[in-house]
Design an enzyme around this catalytic site. Structure first.
Site, PDB file in Angstrom:
ATOM      1  N   SER A 163     -24.277  28.137  42.321  1.00 40.86           N
ATOM      2  CA  SER A 163     -23.467  29.104  41.602  1.00 40.86           C
ATOM      3  C   SER A 163     -23.030  28.522  40.246  1.00 40.86           C
ATOM      4  O   SER A 163     -23.889  28.135  39.451  1.00 40.86           O
ATOM      5  CB  SER A 163     -22.294  29.486  42.502  1.00 40.86           C
ATOM      6  OG  SER A 163     -21.741  30.708  42.163  1.00 40.86           O
ATOM      7  N   ASP A 248     -28.162  38.079  47.118  1.00 45.00           N
ATOM      8  CA  ASP A 248     -27.430  37.922  45.862  1.00 45.00           C
ATOM      9  C   ASP A 248     -27.558  39.240  45.094  1.00 45.00           C
ATOM     10  O   ASP A 248     -28.511  39.992  45.292  1.00 45.00           O
ATOM     11  CB  ASP A 248     -28.034  36.765  45.034  1.00 45.00           C
ATOM     12  CG  ASP A 248     -27.307  35.436  45.260  1.00 45.00           C
ATOM     13  OD1 ASP A 248     -26.063  35.427  45.190  1.00 45.00           O
ATOM     14  OD2 ASP A 248     -27.984  34.418  45.502  1.00 45.00           O
ATOM     15  N   HIS A 280     -25.075  34.753  49.050  1.00 48.31           N
ATOM     16  CA  HIS A 280     -24.660  33.734  48.077  1.00 48.31           C
ATOM     17  C   HIS A 280     -23.998  32.518  48.732  1.00 48.31           C
ATOM     18  O   HIS A 280     -23.971  31.434  48.162  1.00 48.31           O
ATOM     19  CB  HIS A 280     -23.664  34.414  47.121  1.00 48.31           C
ATOM     20  CG  HIS A 280     -23.301  33.619  45.924  1.00 48.31           C
ATOM     21  ND1 HIS A 280     -24.112  33.537  44.816  1.00 48.31           N
ATOM     22  CD2 HIS A 280     -22.212  32.852  45.641  1.00 48.31           C
ATOM     23  CE1 HIS A 280     -23.527  32.772  43.898  1.00 48.31           C
ATOM     24  NE2 HIS A 280     -22.379  32.343  44.376  1.00 48.31           N
TER      25      HIS A 280
HETATM   26  N1  KYN Z   1     -19.502  31.834  43.662  1.00 44.40           N
HETATM   27  C1  KYN Z   1     -18.674  31.190  44.504  1.00 44.40           C
HETATM   28  C2  KYN Z   1     -19.028  29.967  45.030  1.00 44.40           C
HETATM   29  C3  KYN Z   1     -18.183  29.303  45.867  1.00 44.40           C
HETATM   30  C4  KYN Z   1     -16.976  29.867  46.191  1.00 44.40           C
HETATM   31  C5  KYN Z   1     -16.601  31.067  45.691  1.00 44.40           C
HETATM   32  C6  KYN Z   1     -17.433  31.746  44.843  1.00 44.40           C
HETATM   33  C7  KYN Z   1     -17.094  33.095  44.298  1.00 44.40           C
HETATM   34  O1  KYN Z   1     -17.807  33.644  43.525  1.00 44.40           O
HETATM   35  C8  KYN Z   1     -15.861  33.757  44.718  1.00 44.40           C
HETATM   36  C9  KYN Z   1     -15.711  35.114  44.081  1.00 44.40           C
HETATM   37  N2  KYN Z   1     -14.363  35.308  43.681  1.00 44.40           N
HETATM   38  C10 KYN Z   1     -16.136  36.195  45.060  1.00 44.40           C
HETATM   39  O2  KYN Z   1     -15.272  36.742  45.739  1.00 44.40           O
HETATM   40  O3  KYN Z   1     -17.300  36.495  45.154  1.00 44.40           O
END
Ligand code: KYN
Length: 306
Positions: A163, A248, A280
């Site tokens: 990510s 994703d 994801h």
């Molecule tokens: N990409 C991540 C990788 C690790 C932990 C969190 C995220 C998130 O993207 C959280 C986002 N606020 C969500 O609700 O999808």
């Protein structure tokens, strides 16, 4: 044919989206299929916490090693049983939108990789609002130079990010190592569910902590830097795996595909993998398992079996 002669619909595809649609596209937890969003995020931290506790409790690790002077400039090194220094090193950068996560909940892959003779390094960096994107990129560069200096006999350094961490790892394709006093023996990149063009992120609520300007976003976008810099790969044989999960969001798919294409145009040995039926979060937490397709891909790349 696009009458403007420009790449048909490419930038336009996200620029035409409403703020609401962009926010949905860039909320990974909104696209999960097996659990609710909240439960997925909870499971993700739980698996990360537990894997890290187990890894830290096992013998053969060096914990909280400083790679710089700032508080967050710390990394953990997990060694295989055979504690040689002539090992492949797998260095991991966690995700969390550049504003959450740390090495202390991200040691997912330690057990299956160390069991096969790979040393695993998990890196913390200054997340926002404390750290800016430029600082994070600089810290990541510094952490890799540190591993190279400390283990000059390594049998390759492999970078992996998830990510936001995939973004940071991707920036290392363009890093200026002379400034950091060591050129790492980079042998492979695993970029998992990453973001490579930061411009859309300026328009979602996550930017309230990041405070990116257009210049910040462009300077820190590996997609853009690759396209404008026309730099040759330092090592044309170095594999770069761009990996995305089937579940994703379409924007994450687009980002991965376009980054893969830019890498190919730039002469990198890039490959693109869409992992079946994974979201994801599962895509990274499954690295706790030795039989998982991505664990196997990583091991095959490191040990160069085809
Ligand atoms: N990409 C991540 C990788 C690790 C932990 C969190 C995220 C998130 O993207 C959280 C986002 N606020 C969500 O609700 O999808």
């Amino acid at each position: 044919m696009d009458v403007t002669g420009e790449n048909p619909g490419r930038e336009a595809s996200w620029k035409k989206m409403s703020k609401e649609e962009l926010e949905i596209q860039y909320s990974p937890s909104g696209w999960v299929v097996r659990r609710g969003a909240e439960e997925t995020l909870r499971t993700y931290s739980q698996i990360g916490d537990e894997a890290t506790k187990r890894a830290q409790a096992a013998r053969g690790s060096l914990l909280h090693v400083p790679y710089g002077d700032r508080e967050r400039e710390r990394l953990d090194i997990y060694f295989p049983e055979d504690e040689s220094e002539a090992l492949p090193f797998f260095v991991f950068f966690h995700g969390g939108y550049w504003q959450s996560g740390s090495k202390d909940s991200s040691a997912f892959m330690v057990s299956p990789l160390t069991a096969q003779g790979v040393a695993v390094v998990v890196v913390s960096y200054d997340i926002a609002p404390k750290g800016t994107l430029d600082q994070m990129v600089d810290q990541v560069t510094q952490s890799i130079a540190f591993v190279q200096k400390r283990y000059p006999c390594n049998e390759g350094i492999y970078l992996c990010g998830h990510s936001a961490g995939a973004h940071l790892a991707a920036m290392m394709l363009l890093a200026n190592w002379t400034k950091h006093g060591a050129t790492p023996n980079l042998k492979g990149f695993f970029l998992v569910s990453g973001i490579y063009d930061l411009e859309p992120i300026m328009h979602i609520p996550e930017n309230e902590a990041l405070l990116m300007t257009l210049e910040d976003a462009q300077r820190n976008s590996p997609q853009r830097c690759l396209e404008v810099a026309l730099t040759q790969p330092v090592d044309a044989a170095c594999p770069v795996l761009v990996i995305v999960g089937q579940h994703d969001s379409p924007e994450y798919h687009r980002q991965s595909r376009e980054f893969y294409q830019a890498l190919r145009r730039g002469g990198w040995k890039a490959s693109f993998e869409e992992l079946d039926d994974l979201d994801h979060f599962e895509i990274i937490w499954n690295l706790t398992q030795k039989d998982y397709v991505l664990t196997q891909m990583i091991l095959k790349t490191i040990f160069q079996e085809s």
